[in-house]
Design a protein around this motif. Structure first.
Motif, mmCIF file in Angstrom:
data_model
loop_
_atom_site.group_PDB
_atom_site.id
_atom_site.type_symbol
_atom_site.label_atom_id
_atom_site.label_comp_id
_atom_site.label_asym_id
_atom_site.label_seq_id
_atom_site.Cartn_x
_atom_site.Cartn_y
_atom_site.Cartn_z
ATOM 1 N N MET A 1 39.290 61.585 69.486
ATOM 2 C CA MET A 1 38.697 60.575 70.377
ATOM 3 C C MET A 1 39.753 59.621 70.945
ATOM 4 O O MET A 1 39.418 58.532 71.377
ATOM 5 C CB MET A 1 37.624 59.784 69.607
ATOM 6 N N ARG A 2 41.019 60.029 70.934
ATOM 7 C CA ARG A 2 42.063 59.156 71.469
ATOM 8 C C ARG A 2 41.903 58.898 72.969
ATOM 9 O O ARG A 2 42.420 57.900 73.489
ATOM 10 C CB ARG A 2 43.449 59.771 71.226
ATOM 11 N N HIS A 3 41.201 59.789 73.653
ATOM 12 C CA HIS A 3 41.040 59.665 75.102
ATOM 13 C C HIS A 3 39.818 58.846 75.481
ATOM 14 O O HIS A 3 39.514 58.695 76.674
ATOM 15 C CB HIS A 3 40.919 61.055 75.727
ATOM 16 N N VAL A 4 39.097 58.300 74.492
ATOM 17 C CA VAL A 4 37.848 57.586 74.751
ATOM 18 C C VAL A 4 38.064 56.084 74.598
ATOM 19 O O VAL A 4 38.658 55.621 73.619
ATOM 20 C CB VAL A 4 36.737 58.060 73.792
ATOM 21 N N TYR A 5 37.570 55.334 75.577
ATOM 22 C CA TYR A 5 37.585 53.870 75.542
ATOM 23 C C TYR A 5 36.140 53.388 75.589
ATOM 24 O O TYR A 5 35.276 54.042 76.168
ATOM 25 C CB TYR A 5 38.381 53.304 76.715
ATOM 26 N N TRP A 6 35.904 52.217 74.999
ATOM 27 C CA TRP A 6 34.531 51.764 74.794
ATOM 28 C C TRP A 6 34.369 50.320 75.281
ATOM 29 O O TRP A 6 35.182 49.463 74.959
ATOM 30 C CB TRP A 6 34.179 51.808 73.304
ATOM 31 N N ILE A 7 33.280 50.073 76.019
ATOM 32 C CA ILE A 7 32.893 48.712 76.399
ATOM 33 C C ILE A 7 31.460 48.491 75.944
ATOM 34 O O ILE A 7 30.508 49.033 76.521
ATOM 35 C CB ILE A 7 32.994 48.467 77.917
ATOM 36 N N GLY A 8 31.301 47.715 74.878
ATOM 37 C CA GLY A 8 29.975 47.350 74.400
ATOM 38 C C GLY A 8 29.685 45.902 74.736
ATOM 39 O O GLY A 8 30.448 45.233 75.430
ATOM 40 N N GLY A 9 28.559 45.410 74.230
ATOM 41 C CA GLY A 9 28.253 44.002 74.454
ATOM 42 C C GLY A 9 26.787 43.743 74.659
ATOM 43 O O GLY A 9 25.950 44.644 74.635
ATOM 44 N N GLY A 10 26.491 42.465 74.868
ATOM 45 C CA GLY A 10 25.113 42.039 75.055
ATOM 46 C C GLY A 10 24.575 42.398 76.426
ATOM 47 O O GLY A 10 25.338 42.714 77.357
ATOM 48 N N SER A 11 23.262 42.343 76.554
ATOM 49 C CA SER A 11 22.612 42.640 77.831
ATOM 50 C C SER A 11 23.022 41.609 78.879
ATOM 51 O O SER A 11 23.129 40.425 78.595
ATOM 52 C CB SER A 11 21.096 42.625 77.656
ATOM 53 N N GLY A 12 23.251 42.090 80.096
ATOM 54 C CA GLY A 12 23.582 41.190 81.194
ATOM 55 C C GLY A 12 25.011 40.707 81.206
ATOM 56 O O GLY A 12 25.341 39.764 81.933
ATOM 57 N N ASP A 90 27.855 64.252 72.842
ATOM 58 C CA ASP A 90 28.086 64.396 74.280
ATOM 59 C C ASP A 90 29.564 64.217 74.612
ATOM 60 O O ASP A 90 30.120 64.956 75.429
ATOM 61 C CB ASP A 90 27.252 63.379 75.056
ATOM 62 N N LEU A 91 30.206 63.236 73.991
ATOM 63 C CA LEU A 91 31.619 62.976 74.274
ATOM 64 C C LEU A 91 32.495 64.137 73.821
ATOM 65 O O LEU A 91 33.461 64.501 74.505
ATOM 66 C CB LEU A 91 32.059 61.683 73.582
ATOM 67 N N LEU A 92 32.168 64.721 72.687
ATOM 68 C CA LEU A 92 32.985 65.815 72.172
ATOM 69 C C LEU A 92 32.872 67.074 73.022
ATOM 70 O O LEU A 92 33.746 67.947 72.961
ATOM 71 C CB LEU A 92 32.598 66.122 70.722
ATOM 72 N N ARG A 93 31.827 67.170 73.821
ATOM 73 C CA ARG A 93 31.675 68.333 74.707
ATOM 74 C C ARG A 93 32.440 68.167 76.022
ATOM 75 O O ARG A 93 32.548 69.123 76.783
ATOM 76 C CB ARG A 93 30.185 68.567 74.998
ATOM 77 N N MET A 94 32.943 66.963 76.285
ATOM 78 C CA MET A 94 33.651 66.720 77.545
ATOM 79 C C MET A 94 35.110 67.149 77.432
ATOM 80 O O MET A 94 35.699 67.109 76.353
ATOM 81 C CB MET A 94 33.594 65.227 77.894
ATOM 82 N N PRO A 95 35.714 67.552 78.561
ATOM 83 C CA PRO A 95 37.151 67.860 78.551
ATOM 84 C C PRO A 95 37.960 66.643 78.110
ATOM 85 O O PRO A 95 37.617 65.503 78.444
ATOM 86 C CB PRO A 95 37.441 68.209 80.020
ATOM 87 N N ARG A 96 39.017 66.883 77.368
ATOM 88 C CA ARG A 96 39.791 65.777 76.811
ATOM 89 C C ARG A 96 41.007 65.426 77.660
ATOM 90 O O ARG A 96 41.742 64.498 77.324
ATOM 91 C CB ARG A 96 40.233 66.129 75.388
ATOM 92 N N GLU A 97 41.232 66.158 78.742
ATOM 93 C CA GLU A 97 42.401 65.877 79.573
ATOM 94 C C GLU A 97 42.257 64.564 80.333
ATOM 95 O O GLU A 97 43.253 63.900 80.634
ATOM 96 C CB GLU A 97 42.621 67.013 80.583
ATOM 97 N N THR A 98 41.016 64.170 80.653
ATOM 98 C CA THR A 98 40.754 62.946 81.405
ATOM 99 C C THR A 98 40.149 61.901 80.475
ATOM 100 O O THR A 98 39.175 62.188 79.773
ATOM 101 C CB THR A 98 39.779 63.215 82.566
ATOM 102 N N PRO A 99 40.701 60.681 80.447
ATOM 103 C CA PRO A 99 40.093 59.631 79.618
ATOM 104 C C PRO A 99 38.645 59.380 80.009
ATOM 105 O O PRO A 99 38.259 59.537 81.176
ATOM 106 C CB PRO A 99 40.971 58.412 79.907
ATOM 107 N N VAL A 100 37.865 59.000 79.026
ATOM 108 C CA VAL A 100 36.451 58.693 79.227
ATOM 109 C C VAL A 100 36.218 57.225 78.883
ATOM 110 O O VAL A 100 36.667 56.753 77.825
ATOM 111 C CB VAL A 100 35.550 59.582 78.345
ATOM 112 N N LEU A 101 35.518 56.514 79.751
ATOM 113 C CA LEU A 101 35.146 55.125 79.498
ATOM 114 C C LEU A 101 33.649 55.080 79.221
ATOM 115 O O LEU A 101 32.841 55.393 80.089
ATOM 116 C CB LEU A 101 35.501 54.252 80.702
ATOM 117 N N VAL A 102 33.292 54.725 78.000
ATOM 118 C CA VAL A 102 31.898 54.679 77.564
ATOM 119 C C VAL A 102 31.426 53.234 77.603
ATOM 120 O O VAL A 102 32.143 52.333 77.157
ATOM 121 C CB VAL A 102 31.761 55.216 76.120
ATOM 122 N N GLU A 103 30.235 53.008 78.142
ATOM 123 C CA GLU A 103 29.741 51.629 78.193
ATOM 124 C C GLU A 103 28.261 51.576 77.836
ATOM 125 O O GLU A 103 27.524 52.533 78.072
ATOM 126 C CB GLU A 103 30.006 51.005 79.563
#
Length: 204
Positions: A1-12, A90-103
């Motif tokens: 998961m080195r290619h995955v970045y995450w943005i979490g947080g509260g609603s709004g 779902d993330l593990l099924r994606m190609p790893r060559e391109t970074p993924v930004l999850v929010e």
């Protein structure tokens, strides 16, 4: 998961807007956890996600009017991490060559932390109550939205606002305990500044 970045947080808090801008800027794939909620609901059973299936069986008043904000917080399936494993699938099924930004608000700190190779792969946006209320007012269309389908939209809106305030406070406490990066989002913070603050956390 080195290619995955995450943005979490509260609603709004502006998660979707900031994630879209960063993904466009850097040519990353964007993964919105809000968009896949219907699919994830269909992929679960009542045994796997009991709170989700109990929520699905409720009518609109049972969901948003009749219960206290405290009960809504404690029993809301996404806030309890139900079906988070499907995000990972779902993330593990994606190609790893391109970074993924999850929010999305479903990215609970204690669930994301074990997936990080460095704390700077994730950040949580924590809106002040004034910012969150202003954000929702700017999006609101009178007579529309899911709370309009209840018997008491004003009460439903108050319950939802109180629940989301408590959820944001819980995120604040959990990120502090786990020593994970956060950005407080207030009324005086321009969108461009928020983009740069998140970019700085990611080391971009």
């Amino acid at each position: 998961m080195r290619h995955v970045y995450w943005i979490g947080g509260g609603s709004g808090a502006g998660k979707s807007t900031i994630a879209r801008r960063l993904a466009d800027r850097h040519g990353w794939r964007l993964f919105s956890t809000d968009d896949v909620m219907p699919d994830h609901a269909r992929r679960t059973t009542a045994d796997e996600a009991p709170l989700l299936h109990a929520f699905m069986a409720m009518d609109m008043d049972e969901r948003w009017v009749d219960r206290s904000p405290e009960t809504m917080l404690e029993t809301f399936h996404w806030f309890r991490g139900e079906a988070f494993g499907l995000i990972v699938e779902d993330l593990l099924r994606m190609p790893r060559e391109t970074p993924v930004l999850v929010e999305g608000f479903r990215l609970l700190p204690h669930l994301v932390q074990p997936l990080l190779t460095a704390p700077g792969q994730a950040v949580w946006l924590l809106p002040t109550p004034d910012f969150r209320r202003a954000a929702f007012r700017s999006r609101a269309v009178p007579g529309e939205g899911f709370t309009a389908r209840t018997s008491d939209p004003e009460r439903a809106d108050r319950n939802l606002a109180a629940r989301d305030d408590m959820f944001t406070e819980r995120l604040h406490e959990e990120t502090a305990r786990l020593q994970l990066p956060t950005v407080t989002v207030g009324l005086t913070m321009p969108e461009d500044e928020l983009v740069e603050r998140v970019s700085g956390v990611f080391g971009l």
